[in-house]
Design a protein around this motif. Structure first.
Motif, short mmCIF file in Angstrom:
data_model
loop_
_atom_site.label_atom_id
_atom_site.label_comp_id
_atom_site.label_asym_id
_atom_site.label_seq_id
_atom_site.Cartn_x
_atom_site.Cartn_y
_atom_site.Cartn_z
N GLU A 67 60.19 22.08 0.24
CA GLU A 67 61.16 23.28 0.76
C GLU A 67 61.16 23.27 2.23
O GLU A 67 62.14 23.31 2.91
CB GLU A 67 61.10 24.45 0.16
CG GLU A 67 61.53 24.51 -1.28
CD GLU A 67 61.63 25.85 -1.97
OE1 GLU A 67 61.90 26.91 -1.13
OE2 GLU A 67 61.38 26.11 -3.00
N GLU A 70 62.34 20.09 4.17
CA GLU A 70 64.04 19.72 3.87
C GLU A 70 64.66 20.93 4.81
O GLU A 70 65.54 20.61 5.60
CB GLU A 70 64.24 20.07 2.53
CG GLU A 70 65.49 19.80 1.99
CD GLU A 70 66.01 20.49 0.88
OE1 GLU A 70 65.15 20.44 -0.29
OE2 GLU A 70 67.34 20.80 0.34
N LYS A 74 66.93 20.16 8.44
CA LYS A 74 68.25 20.69 8.48
C LYS A 74 68.63 21.54 9.91
O LYS A 74 69.42 21.38 10.57
CB LYS A 74 68.62 21.80 7.35
CG LYS A 74 68.97 20.81 6.22
CD LYS A 74 69.65 22.17 5.47
CE LYS A 74 69.35 21.49 3.74
NZ LYS A 74 69.62 22.69 2.87
#
Ligand code: NAP
Length: 242
Positions: A67, A70, A74
């Motif tokens: 998590e 990711e 971003k």
């Protein structure tokens, strides 16, 4: 894209929120992270935006490496850079050592210590490319002194101090400074249910609990104001562990 960006994990409430607001006042665009309380995160984002900078909240579990990877990807794609990282997210799961199960041990070690490894890894990569950056790890006085009922938390916070000093030595040549703040007894949701506050006051020379803003000022000093300070642990505790 951003001209200068600060990322504060656990920035939706308490100490992290105060740090986010303080850095926003210095003109940094702000990304906060949080675990689940979207209402608090949205409120904090509105308060930060009112200071005239960009602000966004990302919900992810800092103890989950996939998590983290990711979401940091971003953030970097959207803002293009990260100048300040405050590794602040943390939890307590207190118990006497003899009763402490592996669940409480792992939850605290993963959320308070491994998280800093997971989040710092991709952030350091972009800071190395920028050839500048500042990281502040939110330790605790109990990482220095130890505490009854907090073997897991004290070990995690002591681990953050070791991480801080090692990264300061590894990354100094890339103009990346790494420091830690060790707060004492600070009035937030984390401490609101503690019952021994009167006893604690007797031990604190300044005779009051700290505020999140007291900690945010120290973070600002280490991340923004200072330029030749690295590998340090700044105790902000009203004198508790002198
Ligand atoms: P707090 O008021 O309980 O706030 C904790 C913050 O961390 C919230 O934003 C929370 O998000 C977030 N968070 C918790 N677990 C997370 C996870 N797994 N992934 C992502 N975010 C997570 O705590 P605080 O008192 O401000 O403490 C902040 C830091 O200072 C912690 O590292 C703590 O150990 C340290 N500290 C606090 C004190 C004190 O006396 N308060 C003293 C020394 C050190 P949600 O809102 O979504 O739950």
């Amino acid at each position: 894209m951003s001209e200068k960006l600060a990322l504060v994990t656990g920035g939706s409430r308490g100490i992290g929120k105060a740090c986010a607001l303080e850095l926003a006042k210095c003109g940094y665009d702000i990304v906060i992270n949080y675990a689940g309380n979207t209402e608090a995160a949205n409120k904090t984002i509105e308060e930060i935006k009112a200071l005239g900078v960009q602000a966004e909240a990302y919900k992810f579990d800092v103890s989950n490496q996939a998590e983290v990877d990711e979401n940091i990807a971003k953030i970097i794609e959207k803002f293009g850079r990260i100048d300040i990282l405050v590794n602040n997210a943390g939890i307590t799961r207190d118990d006497l050592f003899i009763r402490m199960g592996e669940d409480k041990w792992s939850a605290v070690i993963n959320t308070n210590l491994s998280s800093a490894f997971y989040v710092s890894k991709p952030v350091v990569k972009i800071m190395m490319k920028q050839r500048s950056g500042a990281i502040v790890n939110m330790s605790s006085v109990v990482g220095v002194s130890g505490n009854v009922g907090q073997a897991n938390y004290s070990a995690a916070k002591a681990g953050l101090i070791g991480l801080t000093k090692s990264l300061a030595k590894e990354l100094g040549a890339r103009n990346i400074r790494v420091n830690a703040v060790a707060p004492g007894f600070i009035a937030t949701d984390m401490t609101k249910d503690l019952t021994n506050t009167e006893e604690m006051m007797k031990l604190i020379p300044l005779k009051r609990m700290g505020t999140p803003e007291d900690i945010a000022k120290a973070v600002k000093f280490l991340a923004v104001d200072s330029s030749y300070v690295t590998g340090q642990v700044l105790e902000v505790d009203g004198g508790l562990i002198i």
